[in-house]
Scaffold this motif. Structure first.
Motif, PDB file in Angstrom:
ATOM      1  N   ALA A  86       0.999  -1.240  -0.132  1.00  8.70           N
ATOM      2  CA  ALA A  86      -0.002   0.198   0.132  1.00  8.70           C
ATOM      3  C   ALA A  86       0.963   1.144  -0.062  1.00  8.70           C
ATOM      4  CB  ALA A  86      -0.778   0.062   1.021  1.00  8.70           C
ATOM      5  N   GLY A  87       0.522   2.040  -1.082  1.00 10.63           N
ATOM      6  CA  GLY A  87       1.414   3.488  -1.046  1.00 10.63           C
ATOM      7  C   GLY A  87       1.633   3.713  -2.564  1.00 10.63           C
ATOM      8  N   VAL A  88       2.397   4.895  -2.702  1.00 18.48           N
ATOM      9  CA  VAL A  88       2.588   5.209  -4.093  1.00 18.48           C
ATOM     10  C   VAL A  88       3.574   4.771  -4.787  1.00 18.48           C
ATOM     11  CG1 VAL A  88       3.210   7.426  -5.276  1.00 18.48           C
ATOM     12  CG2 VAL A  88       1.497   7.669  -3.539  1.00 18.48           C
ATOM     13  N   HIS A  89       3.558   4.234  -5.785  1.00 15.50           N
ATOM     14  CA  HIS A  89       4.536   3.284  -6.594  1.00 15.50           C
ATOM     15  C   HIS A  89       4.997   4.471  -7.856  1.00 15.50           C
ATOM     16  CE1 HIS A  89       4.189  -0.667  -4.827  1.00 15.50           C
ATOM     17  NE2 HIS A  89       3.269   0.110  -4.374  1.00 15.50           N
ATOM     18  N   LEU A 109      -0.959   4.813  -7.169  1.00 13.77           N
ATOM     19  CA  LEU A 109      -1.558   4.474  -5.775  1.00 13.77           C
ATOM     20  C   LEU A 109      -1.959   3.084  -5.617  1.00 13.77           C
ATOM     21  CD1 LEU A 109      -1.661   5.450  -2.481  1.00 13.77           C
ATOM     22  CD2 LEU A 109      -3.933   6.073  -3.083  1.00 13.77           C
ATOM     23  N   VAL A 110      -1.258   2.316  -4.773  1.00 12.68           N
ATOM     24  CA  VAL A 110      -1.838   0.936  -4.545  1.00 12.68           C
ATOM     25  C   VAL A 110      -2.632   0.933  -3.011  1.00 12.68           C
ATOM     26  CG1 VAL A 110      -1.149  -1.360  -4.170  1.00 12.68           C
ATOM     27  CG2 VAL A 110      -0.264  -0.089  -5.908  1.00 12.68           C
ATOM     28  N   HIS A 212       5.825  11.133  -2.299  1.00 13.56           N
ATOM     29  CA  HIS A 212       5.190  10.251  -1.481  1.00 13.56           C
ATOM     30  C   HIS A 212       5.539   8.819  -1.638  1.00 13.56           C
ATOM     31  CE1 HIS A 212       2.615  13.427   0.090  1.00 13.56           C
ATOM     32  NE2 HIS A 212       2.701  14.118  -1.035  1.00 13.56           N
ATOM     33  N   GLN A 213       6.327   8.608  -2.511  1.00 13.79           N
ATOM     34  CA  GLN A 213       6.581   7.182  -3.399  1.00 13.79           C
ATOM     35  C   GLN A 213       7.185   6.356  -2.025  1.00 13.79           C
ATOM     36  OE1 GLN A 213       8.206   9.894  -4.480  1.00 13.79           O
ATOM     37  NE2 GLN A 213      10.181   9.417  -4.607  1.00 13.79           N
ATOM     38  N   ILE A 214       6.858   5.043  -2.203  1.00 15.02           N
ATOM     39  CA  ILE A 214       7.294   3.849  -1.052  1.00 15.02           C
ATOM     40  C   ILE A 214       8.398   3.153  -2.250  1.00 15.02           C
ATOM     41  CG2 ILE A 214       5.396   3.785   0.305  1.00 15.02           C
ATOM     42  CD1 ILE A 214       4.751   1.148  -1.046  1.00 15.02           C
TER      43      ILE A 214
END
Length: 249
Positions: A86-89, A109-110, A212-214
């Motif tokens: 979960a998060g921004v890719h 976003l996932v 914001h990316q993970i």
């Protein structure tokens, strides 16, 4: 190694099926194409683990990309394995949509939620719901697309909207949409518990964009997939996009 991994999946909902939603963010057509690439990545991962993946709702663009898409991955501990995706890719590549072959950065976003099992876990007041019926836009028989089989449900207190059009009847779509809504409300409930424990992980950013990316997936000027939380990385981007994501999980 398998025993060690499984022992770490000890969250209350880890053994559940997972409902995955992908939303295109900043990047226009590239971002919507990126959402489709991530969809294929998770489907390939599911296939490698003998899990079942099924699309529940999709909003495609004219190029075959996705503005947003929701699908279900069924299998033991599917949610436990995927929850930290979960998060921004972030994707960096030479854009196939650029006439000048320029490098573009795009984001998606996932969102991962556990599938609801017992309705008692999340009580829903029917008065809090607004339900709409529309024609299905996806593939299907002639009668499916002519009749209003797609179901959209808006939950007033949480302002969550869910939609399902994958089933052949209105009642089946309504049932599946309620399952998705209950799952999303359950995720809110989980997050509240985690906040109380001050151990909230993977907060979802409000903006699907830079900063914001993970995880980053870079095709150009070099090849690299890197998770910014763990520093796990690999130069084999194609392998990762083909579903080989266990080292990141």
């Amino acid at each position: 190694e398998k025993i060690k991994n499984k022992s770490s999946l000890n969250g209350e909902y880890d053994e559940r099926d997972a409902i995955v939603s992908i939303y295109a963010g900043a990047g226009g057509d590239d971002a919507e194409d990126w959402a489709g690439i991530l969809l294929k990545m998770y489907h390939q991962w599911a296939k490698k683990h003998n899990f079942e993946a099924k699309i529940l709702d999709q909003h495609q663009n004219e190029f075959g990309g996705y503005k947003n898409i929701t699908f279900e991955i069924k299998g033991e501990f599917a949610y436990g394995w995927l929850k930290n995706e979960a998060g921004v890719h972030r994707l960096v590549r030479i854009s196939p949509f650029s006439p000048k072959k320029l490098r573009h950065t795009s984001f998606a976003l996932v969102e991962i939620v556990p599938k609801i099992i017992l309705p008692k876990e999340v009580e829903i007041n029917p008065a809090d719901l607004e339900i709409r019926f529309t024609r299905s836009s996806g593939p299907g028989g002639q009668n499916v697309n002519k009749r209003e089989t797609a179901v959209q449900i808006f939950h007033k207190p949480s302002k969550i909207t869910v939609k399902c059009e994958s089933e052949r009847s209105q009642e089946m779509n309504r049932h599946k949409a309620m399952e998705i809504l209950q799952s999303k409300l359950l995720k809110l409930k989980i997050d509240e518990v985690e906040k109380k424990k001050k151990a909230l992980k993977g907060e979802i950013p409000q903006k699907i964009e830079w900063g914001h990316q993970i995880r980053s997936y870079v095709f150009h000027p070099y090849q690299l997939v890197k998770d910014h939380r763990t520093n796990v990385e690999t130069g084999n981007v194609e392998k990762v996009l083909n579903g080989e994501i266990d080292e990141f999980l």
